[in-house]
Scaffold this active site. Structure first.
Site, short mmCIF file in Angstrom:
data_model
loop_
_atom_site.label_atom_id
_atom_site.label_comp_id
_atom_site.label_asym_id
_atom_site.label_seq_id
_atom_site.Cartn_x
_atom_site.Cartn_y
_atom_site.Cartn_z
N ASP A 186 0.85 -1.20 0.00
CA ASP A 186 0.00 0.00 0.00
C ASP A 186 0.88 1.24 0.00
O ASP A 186 1.80 1.34 0.82
CB ASP A 186 -0.84 0.05 1.28
CG ASP A 186 -2.09 -0.81 1.19
OD1 ASP A 186 -2.28 -1.49 0.17
OD2 ASP A 186 -2.87 -0.80 2.16
N LYS A 213 -8.15 0.57 -5.40
CA LYS A 213 -9.34 -0.03 -4.81
C LYS A 213 -10.62 0.65 -5.25
O LYS A 213 -10.67 1.88 -5.34
CB LYS A 213 -9.27 0.06 -3.28
CG LYS A 213 -8.19 -0.79 -2.63
CD LYS A 213 -8.26 -0.62 -1.11
CE LYS A 213 -7.03 -1.17 -0.40
NZ LYS A 213 -6.94 -2.63 -0.45
N GLY A 272 -5.40 -3.01 8.62
CA GLY A 272 -5.13 -1.85 9.47
C GLY A 272 -4.97 -2.16 10.94
O GLY A 272 -4.98 -1.27 11.77
N ARG A 321 -6.36 -20.52 6.62
CA ARG A 321 -6.61 -21.90 7.02
C ARG A 321 -8.01 -22.35 6.60
O ARG A 321 -8.22 -23.50 6.22
CB ARG A 321 -6.43 -22.07 8.53
CG ARG A 321 -4.97 -22.14 8.94
CD ARG A 321 -4.83 -22.78 10.31
NE ARG A 321 -3.46 -22.74 10.80
CZ ARG A 321 -2.53 -23.65 10.48
NH1 ARG A 321 -2.82 -24.65 9.67
NH2 ARG A 321 -1.31 -23.54 10.96
N GLY A 366 -3.38 -7.31 7.95
CA GLY A 366 -2.78 -7.36 9.28
C GLY A 366 -1.33 -7.82 9.33
O GLY A 366 -0.75 -7.94 10.40
N GLY A 417 -0.25 -3.74 3.92
CA GLY A 417 -0.92 -2.43 3.85
C GLY A 417 -0.24 -1.45 4.76
O GLY A 417 0.83 -0.93 4.46
N SER A 418 -0.86 -1.24 5.93
CA SER A 418 -0.35 -0.24 6.87
C SER A 418 1.00 -0.65 7.45
O SER A 418 1.75 0.20 7.91
CB SER A 418 -1.37 -0.08 7.99
OG SER A 418 -2.68 -0.12 7.47
#
Lengths: 297, 198
Positions: free
Chosen positions: A27, A84, A156, A168, A217, A238-239
């Site tokens: 990101d 996005k 995030g 999983r 995450g 991402g973050s």
């Protein structure tokens, strides 16, 4: 020579995702970030105005980014640029296609525009990636034309637990389907809410018909390698990168970790001295409406 | 028969392995310089060339690969892999300051056909193949020969897309994204690794 050139075919859409395998998609919110990502070895960048951690923090309706901002990133890098659109917002998708974006993420990180339907992705000549929390959801998205799947995880948060749960769930269901007798496939399709032909494909081939990445995450090289060892094809971060103490170094370390995910010695080396990771959020402290993974149908 | 190596740092690795396995080859995934021993040929798969070059640098593969290529070792690069083999790399829209193995007398024009919206599939006539081959072109480069030693095996209306310079084979498209193993077979047979089975 006969001219038989066909643009935007399923092979070309799915094929780009295949070329991203073993890679890290990052990101980025500015052209400077995009350049850092490219130099660190990202296989693609996701251009957006706010990383998920900030969308969480600031609240409000999260929409497609300003085309001008996306364009400034397209001009900066030569790796693929993704962007996005909101779930079901096919006009945002049309705009992104008109901008010649390389890949559209129909993403639960943005506020959904349709509470029942996703975009009909067959209508587009560029590929889409969509999030999934289980196999039925993944196959519904592929049925709608997604050329790539990713776990939703919980974007995030800097907490990998939901990405692991979703990976999983998808991979476990694939393993079960592989050994399921054929006469049970229709009932499974009915129960999963998934197209029968795709359920049969998974049964026969033991994998999804498209590439399957981890997202939501991931914050450390070890997180990325964990998802790869679980059997994912690559990762989105991402973050986790630009909310950390030393984005440049962390970006590079995650790329290296994904390429050598099965070597603990290499992982120990690349995980050293990365500075502070992003501050994480415990999923149990999130209210239901704050959980982005619940978006999508 | 010694194994055929596939550079396995990033990209379409599994697809090449699947085709090579179908041809009866033993396949070895290459991630380190030590892995380069005991192989008879090497495939550089498609992927993102900037990522691949940076990882090859990091895991110290550039020098040994360059030496092998110079000594006549058979190497086949597809798409990004072809870019990595080329002596010159440029692009229409961006400046490119990218390192490569600098082996083949080829100028690779990255993303020649444009962004993903222009990725395409086209039937190709390939020297040495009786029937057309389906070329899958994804953000593909064009491969312009820089010397007479480079033989063009296939071209589209814009220019060459499959070229060979002795031991080095380069393709703009992805033969590994089809189930057609004929181009892999041509490459391996021309170096005596696979005997023509007729």
């Amino acid at each position: 020579m006969k001219n038989s050139r066909e643009i935007g075919t399923w092979e070309a859409k799915k094929g780009l995702a295949q070329m991203l395998k073993g890679g890290v998609i990052m990101d980025v919110v500015t052209p400077e970030h995009a350049l850092i990502a490219q130099e660190a070895g990202a296989v693609a960048v996701m251009a957006l105005e706010r990383v998920p951690a900030d969308i969480r923090l600031q609240g409000g309706v999260a929409r497609m980014s300003d085309p001008d901002m996306i364009r400034s990133i397209q001009e900066q890098v030569n790796i693929p640029v993704m962007a996005k659109c909101r779930i079901g917002h096919f006009v945002e998708a049309q705009i992104l296609e008109a901008m010649k974006i390389d890949f559209i993420d129909e993403s639960e990180v943005l506020t959904p525009a349709d509470e029942k339907n996703h975009v009909n992705k067959h209508d587009f000549s560029i590929p889409f990636v969509c999030g999934a929390t289980n196999l039925g959801e993944a196959l519904r998205r592929i049925g709608e034309g997604a050329a790539m799947i990713r776990t939703k995880g919980e974007a995030g948060t800097g907490n990998v637990v939901e990405a692991v749960t979703h990976a999983r769930a998808v991979l476990g269901a694939i393993r079960i389907l592989k050994v399921t007798p054929p006469e049970e496939l229709m009932t499974i399709a009915k129960e999963m809410g998934a197209p029968y032909d795709l359920v049969r494909y998974v049964h026969e081939n033991g994998c999804l018909p498209v590439v399957n990445f981890a997202a939501g995450g991931l914050a450390t090289p070890a997180d990325a390698a964990l998802m790869m060892q679980l059997g994912m094809d690559g990762v989105f971060v991402g973050s986790g990168i630009f909310k950390s103490g030393n984005p440049e170094k962390r970006a590079r370390a995650i790329v290296e970790a994904v390429s050598r995910f099965d070597s603990p010695e290499v992982l120990a080396e690349v995980s050293s001295n990365l500075g502070e990771a992003m501050v994480g959020i415990n999923i149990s402290t999130l209210a239901d409406e704050e959980r982005m993974a619940r978006r999508g149908w | 028969m010694p194994a055929v190596g596939v550079l396995a740092l990033q990209g379409g690795v599994a697809e090449h392995i699947s085709i090579l396995t179908k041809l009866g080859c033993v396949v070895k995934e290459i991630r380190t310089p030590a892995g380069l021993k005991h192989i008879s040929a090497l495939i550089l798969p498609g992927g993102e060339s900037t990522t691949l070059i940076s990882l090859m640098n990091r895991w110290e593969l550039i020098r040994p690969l360059r030496a092998m290529g110079e000594e006549g070792f058979p190497i086949f690069g597809t798409c990004a892999g072809a870019v990595l083999l080329s002596k010159e790399i440029n692009e229409k829209e961006h400046e490119v300051n990218q390192d490569s193995l600098q082996l083949a007398d080829v100028r690779a024009v990255r993303n020649f056909f444009g962004r993903q919206t222009s990725s395409f599939v086209e039937e190709l006539t390939v020297a040495g193949l009786a029937e057309p081959f389906t070329g899958v072109f994804i953000r593909a480069p064009l491969l312009l020969p820089l010397s007479d030693e480079v033989e063009v095996l296939s071209r589209v209306k814009d220019g060459p897309v499959l070229v060979r310079q002795g031991n080095l084979w380069l393709s703009s498209f992805h033969p590994e994204l089809t189930s057609d193993s004929r181009i892999h077979m041509l490459f391996l047979e021309s170096h005596g690794i696979l005997k023509g089975s007729g």
